[in-house]
Write a protein that holds these residues in place. Structure first.
Motif, short mmCIF file in Angstrom:
data_model
loop_
_atom_site.label_atom_id
_atom_site.label_comp_id
_atom_site.label_asym_id
_atom_site.label_seq_id
_atom_site.Cartn_x
_atom_site.Cartn_y
_atom_site.Cartn_z
N TYR A 35 0.82 -1.22 0.00
CA TYR A 35 0.00 0.00 0.00
C TYR A 35 0.85 1.26 0.00
O TYR A 35 0.33 2.36 -0.18
N CYS A 103 -13.51 -4.35 1.80
CA CYS A 103 -12.74 -3.30 2.48
C CYS A 103 -11.94 -2.44 1.50
O CYS A 103 -11.82 -1.23 1.68
N ARG A 104 -11.38 -3.08 0.49
CA ARG A 104 -10.56 -2.38 -0.51
C ARG A 104 -10.96 -2.83 -1.91
O ARG A 104 -11.21 -4.00 -2.14
N ILE A 135 -5.63 1.41 -5.15
CA ILE A 135 -6.58 0.93 -4.15
C ILE A 135 -7.53 2.07 -3.79
O ILE A 135 -7.15 3.23 -3.73
N HIS A 136 -8.77 1.68 -3.59
CA HIS A 136 -9.83 2.60 -3.17
C HIS A 136 -10.48 1.99 -1.93
O HIS A 136 -10.57 0.77 -1.81
N ALA A 137 -10.91 2.84 -1.03
CA ALA A 137 -11.63 2.34 0.14
C ALA A 137 -12.96 1.75 -0.33
O ALA A 137 -13.66 2.36 -1.14
N ALA A 141 -14.64 -0.61 4.52
CA ALA A 141 -13.41 -0.07 5.08
C ALA A 141 -13.67 0.55 6.45
O ALA A 141 -14.67 1.22 6.66
#
Length: 164
Positions: A35, A103-104, A135-137, A141
């Motif tokens: 990340y 979550c992601r 990556i996006h929430a 999340a």
């Protein structure tokens, strides 16, 4: 029969791999390195891991070649980057079977399409390298207050350092 403390007597590649990445915190450290987390203090804040445990895990990851230490930064090596399919697949498995929501979300930067569980892009019909993912929430999340988690709320390309 008592469970041993290591897998030295096992004639198995999986057992040898577990010697490096099978401890509770290790894949979470590797995930966060993917990340873009690089600094000891950032791993510490994001993971809520005891300082001594983090130090020991980072040392093992450096000694085995999964990470290199570059000044104050811990950076994934090619060997470490090869763990992405394992981390990604295990995360997706956890979401399918143990979580209520994702979550992601991993998005192929080139075309803006979320990748499948196996890491392939449904639009491009190919496996997307980790360096080409953002990556996006997701809806599941958790919104923690530590600075690294706050920074990761916004879309962030994998492997780009998180700088606070």
């Amino acid at each position: 029969m008592a469970l041993g403390k290591d897998y030295a007597a096992q004639d198995c590649s999986l057992a040898r791999a577990l010697e490096v990445v099978g401890e509770r915190w290790t894949l979470l450290i590797v995930r966060d390195a993917m990340y873009g987390v690089r600094r000891f203090s950032d791993f510490l804040a994001r993971l809520d891991i005891p300082r001594a445990v983090l130090s020991a895990r980072l040392q093992v990851l450096v000694e085995t070649g999964v990470l290199i230490k570059d000044g104050h930064d811990y950076v994934l090596t090619e060997m470490g980057k090869e763990l992405f399919p394992v981390v990604h697949t295990l995360s997706r498995w956890g979401e399918r079977h143990l979580s209520a929501e994702v979550c992601r979300i991993f998005v192929h930067v080139e075309c803006g399409t979320p990748v499948e569980t196996d890491g392939t892009c449904p639009s491009c019909s190919r496996l997307v390298p980790m360096d080409d993912l953002e990556i996006h929430a997701g809806p599941g999340a958790l919104y923690r207050d530590d600075p690294v988690s706050v920074a990761l709320r916004s879309p962030h390309r994998l492997m780009e350092p998180v700088r606070l």
